[in-house]
Each structure stands twice: as structure tokens, then as C-alpha cells.
Design a protein around this motif. Structure first.
Motif, PDB file in Angstrom:
ATOM      1  N   LYS A   1       0.844  -1.229   0.023  1.00  0.00           N
ATOM      2  CA  LYS A   1      -0.132  -0.023   0.019  1.00  0.00           C
ATOM      3  C   LYS A   1       0.913   1.314  -0.024  1.00  0.00           C
ATOM      4  CE  LYS A   1      -3.654  -2.341   2.375  1.00  0.00           C
ATOM      5  NZ  LYS A   1      -4.025  -2.790   3.586  1.00  0.00           N
ATOM      6  N   LEU A   2       1.808   1.393  -0.977  1.00  0.00           N
ATOM      7  CA  LEU A   2       2.921   2.336  -0.902  1.00  0.00           C
ATOM      8  C   LEU A   2       2.208   3.432  -2.145  1.00  0.00           C
ATOM      9  CD1 LEU A   2       6.149   0.178  -1.076  1.00  0.00           C
ATOM     10  CD2 LEU A   2       5.009   1.458   0.872  1.00  0.00           C
ATOM     11  N   ARG A   3       2.451   4.805  -1.816  1.00  0.00           N
ATOM     12  CA  ARG A   3       2.199   5.751  -2.637  1.00  0.00           C
ATOM     13  C   ARG A   3       3.552   6.274  -3.282  1.00  0.00           C
ATOM     14  NH1 ARG A   3      -2.760   9.141  -0.972  1.00  0.00           N
ATOM     15  NH2 ARG A   3      -1.556  10.641  -2.396  1.00  0.00           N
ATOM     16  N   ASP A   4       3.544   7.002  -4.572  1.00  0.00           N
ATOM     17  CA  ASP A   4       4.670   7.474  -4.921  1.00  0.00           C
ATOM     18  C   ASP A   4       5.774   8.149  -3.900  1.00  0.00           C
ATOM     19  OD1 ASP A   4       3.642   6.419  -7.596  1.00  0.00           O
ATOM     20  OD2 ASP A   4       3.338   8.278  -8.293  1.00  0.00           O
ATOM     21  N   ASP A   5       5.184   8.892  -2.996  1.00  0.00           N
ATOM     22  CA  ASP A   5       6.185   9.563  -2.055  1.00  0.00           C
ATOM     23  C   ASP A   5       6.804   8.613  -1.124  1.00  0.00           C
ATOM     24  OD1 ASP A   5       5.620  11.939  -3.086  1.00  0.00           O
ATOM     25  OD2 ASP A   5       3.868  12.504  -1.761  1.00  0.00           O
ATOM     26  N   ASP A   6       6.051   7.382  -0.869  1.00  0.00           N
ATOM     27  CA  ASP A   6       6.653   6.234  -0.280  1.00  0.00           C
ATOM     28  C   ASP A   6       7.765   5.639  -0.816  1.00  0.00           C
ATOM     29  OD1 ASP A   6       4.582   6.898   1.779  1.00  0.00           O
ATOM     30  OD2 ASP A   6       3.113   5.793   0.923  1.00  0.00           O
ATOM     31  N   ILE A   7       7.624   5.550  -1.973  1.00  0.00           N
ATOM     32  CA  ILE A   7       8.682   4.798  -2.733  1.00  0.00           C
ATOM     33  C   ILE A   7       9.793   5.700  -2.938  1.00  0.00           C
ATOM     34  CG2 ILE A   7       9.310   3.867  -5.099  1.00  0.00           C
ATOM     35  CD1 ILE A   7       6.275   2.747  -5.277  1.00  0.00           C
ATOM     36  N   ILE A   8       9.720   6.905  -3.438  1.00  0.00           N
ATOM     37  CA  ILE A   8      10.776   7.802  -3.270  1.00  0.00           C
ATOM     38  C   ILE A   8      11.441   8.194  -2.000  1.00  0.00           C
ATOM     39  CG2 ILE A   8      11.316  10.160  -3.563  1.00  0.00           C
ATOM     40  CD1 ILE A   8       9.075  10.373  -5.543  1.00  0.00           C
ATOM     41  N   ASN A   9      10.925   7.962  -0.787  1.00  0.00           N
ATOM     42  CA  ASN A   9      11.496   7.839   0.634  1.00  0.00           C
ATOM     43  C   ASN A   9      12.036   6.827   0.838  1.00  0.00           C
ATOM     44  OD1 ASN A   9      10.782  10.742   1.046  1.00  0.00           O
ATOM     45  ND2 ASN A   9       8.624   9.840   1.998  1.00  0.00           N
ATOM     46  N   ILE A  10      11.643   5.512   0.284  1.00  0.00           N
ATOM     47  CA  ILE A  10      12.168   4.295   0.494  1.00  0.00           C
ATOM     48  C   ILE A  10      13.535   4.362  -0.349  1.00  0.00           C
ATOM     49  CG2 ILE A  10      11.913   1.885  -0.025  1.00  0.00           C
ATOM     50  CD1 ILE A  10       9.144   1.991   0.743  1.00  0.00           C
ATOM     51  N   LEU A  11      13.736   4.807  -1.617  1.00  0.00           N
ATOM     52  CA  LEU A  11      14.776   4.772  -2.437  1.00  0.00           C
ATOM     53  C   LEU A  11      15.728   5.690  -1.634  1.00  0.00           C
ATOM     54  CD1 LEU A  11      13.232   4.651  -5.844  1.00  0.00           C
ATOM     55  CD2 LEU A  11      14.684   2.878  -4.697  1.00  0.00           C
TER      56      LEU A  11
ATOM     57  N   LEU B   1      16.511   5.850   1.500  1.00  0.00           N
ATOM     58  CA  LEU B   1      17.048   5.213   2.594  1.00  0.00           C
ATOM     59  C   LEU B   1      18.516   4.538   2.066  1.00  0.00           C
ATOM     60  CD1 LEU B   1      13.928   3.540   4.042  1.00  0.00           C
ATOM     61  CD2 LEU B   1      15.367   5.539   5.194  1.00  0.00           C
ATOM     62  N   VAL B   2      18.487   4.332   0.670  1.00  0.00           N
ATOM     63  CA  VAL B   2      19.734   3.831   0.057  1.00  0.00           C
ATOM     64  C   VAL B   2      20.683   4.771  -0.770  1.00  0.00           C
ATOM     65  CG1 VAL B   2      19.147   1.267   0.583  1.00  0.00           C
ATOM     66  CG2 VAL B   2      18.451   2.524  -1.606  1.00  0.00           C
ATOM     67  N   ASP B   3      20.273   5.990  -0.473  1.00  0.00           N
ATOM     68  CA  ASP B   3      20.732   7.036  -1.198  1.00  0.00           C
ATOM     69  C   ASP B   3      20.548   6.946  -2.569  1.00  0.00           C
ATOM     70  OD1 ASP B   3      21.858   8.190   1.112  1.00  0.00           O
ATOM     71  OD2 ASP B   3      23.658   6.895   1.003  1.00  0.00           O
ATOM     72  N   PHE B   4      19.315   6.669  -3.241  1.00  0.00           N
ATOM     73  CA  PHE B   4      19.120   6.670  -4.634  1.00  0.00           C
ATOM     74  C   PHE B   4      17.988   7.664  -4.948  1.00  0.00           C
ATOM     75  CE2 PHE B   4      17.146   5.079  -8.359  1.00  0.00           C
ATOM     76  CZ  PHE B   4      17.886   4.614  -9.145  1.00  0.00           C
ATOM     77  N   GLU B   5      18.071   8.520  -5.694  1.00  0.00           N
ATOM     78  CA  GLU B   5      17.364   9.729  -5.833  1.00  0.00           C
ATOM     79  C   GLU B   5      16.639   9.343  -7.244  1.00  0.00           C
ATOM     80  OE1 GLU B   5      16.695  12.499  -4.244  1.00  0.00           O
ATOM     81  OE2 GLU B   5      18.293  11.977  -2.642  1.00  0.00           O
ATOM     82  N   ILE B   6      15.262   9.696  -7.168  1.00  0.00           N
ATOM     83  CA  ILE B   6      14.451   9.681  -8.475  1.00  0.00           C
ATOM     84  C   ILE B   6      13.176  10.476  -8.206  1.00  0.00           C
ATOM     85  CG2 ILE B   6      13.006   7.704  -7.524  1.00  0.00           C
ATOM     86  CD1 ILE B   6      12.905   6.424 -10.351  1.00  0.00           C
ATOM     87  N   THR B   7      13.039  11.125  -9.320  1.00  0.00           N
ATOM     88  CA  THR B   7      11.881  12.208  -9.428  1.00  0.00           C
ATOM     89  C   THR B   7      10.477  11.320  -9.635  1.00  0.00           C
ATOM     90  OG1 THR B   7      11.746  12.297 -11.864  1.00  0.00           O
ATOM     91  CG2 THR B   7      13.387  13.789 -10.697  1.00  0.00           C
ATOM     92  N   LYS B   8       9.548  12.137  -9.086  1.00  0.00           N
ATOM     93  CA  LYS B   8       8.120  11.515  -9.114  1.00  0.00           C
ATOM     94  C   LYS B   8       7.451  11.195 -10.685  1.00  0.00           C
ATOM     95  CE  LYS B   8       4.629  12.296  -6.227  1.00  0.00           C
ATOM     96  NZ  LYS B   8       3.727  13.387  -5.389  1.00  0.00           N
ATOM     97  N   GLY B   9       8.235  12.021 -11.556  1.00  0.00           N
ATOM     98  CA  GLY B   9       7.704  11.910 -12.955  1.00  0.00           C
ATOM     99  C   GLY B   9       8.551  10.651 -13.555  1.00  0.00           C
ATOM    100  N   ALA B  10       9.705  10.194 -13.130  1.00  0.00           N
ATOM    101  CA  ALA B  10      10.340   9.347 -13.634  1.00  0.00           C
ATOM    102  C   ALA B  10       9.795   8.040 -13.150  1.00  0.00           C
ATOM    103  CB  ALA B  10      12.030   9.267 -13.176  1.00  0.00           C
ATOM    104  N   LEU B  11       9.315   8.015 -11.876  1.00  0.00           N
ATOM    105  CA  LEU B  11       8.859   6.866 -11.064  1.00  0.00           C
ATOM    106  C   LEU B  11       7.388   6.530 -11.743  1.00  0.00           C
ATOM    107  CD1 LEU B  11       9.077   5.004  -8.733  1.00  0.00           C
ATOM    108  CD2 LEU B  11       7.579   6.689  -7.477  1.00  0.00           C
ATOM    109  N   GLY B  12       6.719   7.639 -12.171  1.00  0.00           N
ATOM    110  CA  GLY B  12       5.409   7.574 -12.852  1.00  0.00           C
ATOM    111  C   GLY B  12       5.518   6.963 -14.213  1.00  0.00           C
ATOM    112  N   ASP B  13       6.577   7.055 -15.051  1.00  0.00           N
ATOM    113  CA  ASP B  13       6.701   6.678 -16.118  1.00  0.00           C
ATOM    114  C   ASP B  13       6.963   5.108 -16.291  1.00  0.00           C
ATOM    115  OD1 ASP B  13       6.512   9.194 -17.212  1.00  0.00           O
ATOM    116  OD2 ASP B  13       8.828   9.256 -17.489  1.00  0.00           O
ATOM    117  N   MET B  14       7.460   4.496 -15.077  1.00  0.00           N
ATOM    118  CA  MET B  14       7.567   3.123 -14.923  1.00  0.00           C
ATOM    119  C   MET B  14       6.436   2.188 -14.430  1.00  0.00           C
ATOM    120  SD  MET B  14      11.231   2.806 -12.868  1.00  0.00           S
ATOM    121  CE  MET B  14      11.748   4.532 -12.230  1.00  0.00           C
ATOM    122  N   PHE B  15       5.367   3.149 -14.192  1.00  0.00           N
ATOM    123  CA  PHE B  15       4.020   2.628 -13.975  1.00  0.00           C
ATOM    124  C   PHE B  15       3.030   2.670 -14.641  1.00  0.00           C
ATOM    125  CE2 PHE B  15       5.570   3.307  -9.162  1.00  0.00           C
ATOM    126  CZ  PHE B  15       5.895   2.032  -8.888  1.00  0.00           C
TER     127      PHE B  15
END
Length: 77
Positions: free
Chosen positions: A16-26, A28-42
Motif C-alpha cells: 500500500k505504497l504511494r509514489d512519495d513512499d517509494i521515493i522515500n524508500i529509495l 534510504l539507500v541514497d538513490f534519488e528519483i523524481t516523481k515523474g520518472a517513477l510515474g513513467d515506470m508505472f
């Protein structure tokens, strides 16, 4: 066979993760991604802006998800 995108989608729904949750999880391991790039994967595969999720994104997401669920690794000193 499931693609990395399919695995990310299934994990997003199962936890039950939202895009913001996924960005915050990434983060945690010092991996940056934009909300737009994440949306393109979904997006669906036939969409013009569809982006395939690479192994690096999936690996970092899984490592971040472990930290998110269990907490950081204890110091072994």
C-alpha cells in the motif's frame, strides 16, 4: 515472466505504497528519483512515456524496503 516494472507494481500494491513512499524508500539507500520518472515506470507498456525499470532501481528499492520494514542494520561493534 514478470518484468521489473511488474514486480515494482505488485510490491507497491501489496505494501500500500504511494509514489512519495517509494521515493522515500529509495532515499534510504541514497538513490534519488523524481516523481515523474517513477510515474513513467508505472505506465502501461504501450504508453509513449513508458520507461522500463532497470535492475539497479529494483535492487535499490528492495534494499530500501528492507530498511523501511525492519529498520537500519544494527552496528556490529
Amino acid at each position: 515472466m514478470l518484468s521489473n516494472n511488474d514486480i515494482l507494481k505488485k510490491l507497491r500494491v501489496a505494501h500500500k505504497l504511494r509514489d512519495d513512499d517509494i521515493i522515500n524508500i529509495l532515499k534510504l539507500v541514497d538513490f534519488e528519483i523524481t516523481k515523474g520518472a517513477l510515474g513513467d515506470m508505472f505506465r502501461s507498456e504501450d504508453h509513449a512515456n513508458y520507461q522500463e525499470a532497470g535492475d539497479q532501481i529494483l535492487r535499490n528499492f528492495l534494499n530500501g524496503l528492507i530498511i523501511h520494514l525492519r529498520g537500519p542494520r544494527p552496528d556490529k561493534r
